[in-house]
Design an enzyme around this catalytic site. Sequence first.
Site, short mmCIF file in Angstrom:
data_model
loop_
_atom_site.label_atom_id
_atom_site.label_comp_id
_atom_site.label_asym_id
_atom_site.label_seq_id
_atom_site.Cartn_x
_atom_site.Cartn_y
_atom_site.Cartn_z
N SER A 39 0.86 -1.19 0.00
CA SER A 39 0.00 0.00 0.00
C SER A 39 0.89 1.23 0.00
O SER A 39 2.01 1.19 0.54
CB SER A 39 -0.91 0.03 1.23
OG SER A 39 -1.55 1.28 1.37
N TYR A 41 -1.29 -0.62 10.35
CA TYR A 41 -1.41 -0.81 8.91
C TYR A 41 -0.17 -0.31 8.17
O TYR A 41 0.38 -1.02 7.32
CB TYR A 41 -2.65 -0.09 8.41
CG TYR A 41 -2.96 -0.35 6.94
CD1 TYR A 41 -3.35 -1.61 6.52
CD2 TYR A 41 -2.85 0.66 5.99
CE1 TYR A 41 -3.64 -1.86 5.20
CE2 TYR A 41 -3.15 0.42 4.66
CZ TYR A 41 -3.53 -0.84 4.27
OH TYR A 41 -3.81 -1.09 2.94
#
Length: 266
Positions: free
Chosen positions: A146, A159
Amino acid sequence: MNSAASCPLPLVFITGASSGIGQALALRYAQAGYRLALVARRTAELQAWVQAQGWDDERCAVYHADVAEIHSIVAAGQACTAQQGLPDVVIANAGISVGMDTAERDDLDVLARTLATNNTGLAATFHPFVAAMTARGSGTLVGIASVAGIRGLPGHGAYCASKAAVVAYCESLRGELSHSGVKVVTLLPGYVDTPLTRENRYSMPFLLSASAFADRAFAAILAQTSYRVIPWQMGVVAKLLRLLPNALFDRVLAGRARKHRSGQGR
């Protein structure tokens, strides 16, 4: 009998295939003529979706696994090879995204669960196939990272850390396999319209539909691109943020809405 013996179509193995990016990738690979090995925890939901597409057992098989449980995803990979043959492409897509606050004890468990899913689960997804692909001299392993892994964002510690680790892990694996014929592709999605991102409480520039992301991801994987941010505009934004001095970066993000913590509403 191995069904792959009578079916020359290439095979793709995709985790997290019950929704979002995983489901969009499954559709894109089906359009390209691949056989599908689809993995999810919610197999009943995934099986119903597969049946709705009209795919028979020769075209698609569904496997149950929780990638956070090593034995579970390794067993799914082994079952795929036994039932459908060795995949040509393996996409470690399954992942979770939950906000965290280090001051909260429960959020340490969130961190542990995120790393188990997004990192250990990714390596365990690849594990059943690495030796066999190396022996064959071909194959592509795809890690879904990501842009959030390029620089840490407040409230996103679990995350961001996990996705930065995906990038580093895939880079390490790419070096290890550099002379084997097996390619490693790292994809860094920006904002993609999925059930996961619809809960976000902040703006999402350059938002892509899941199908648009899948089209671009398919092309990058086919080209065996080692590293790609999708869309490229988010790559520019993330790299610019990476270049900002810490003090300026902190000011830019001051007051930005944070990702939901576990159990929080919108």
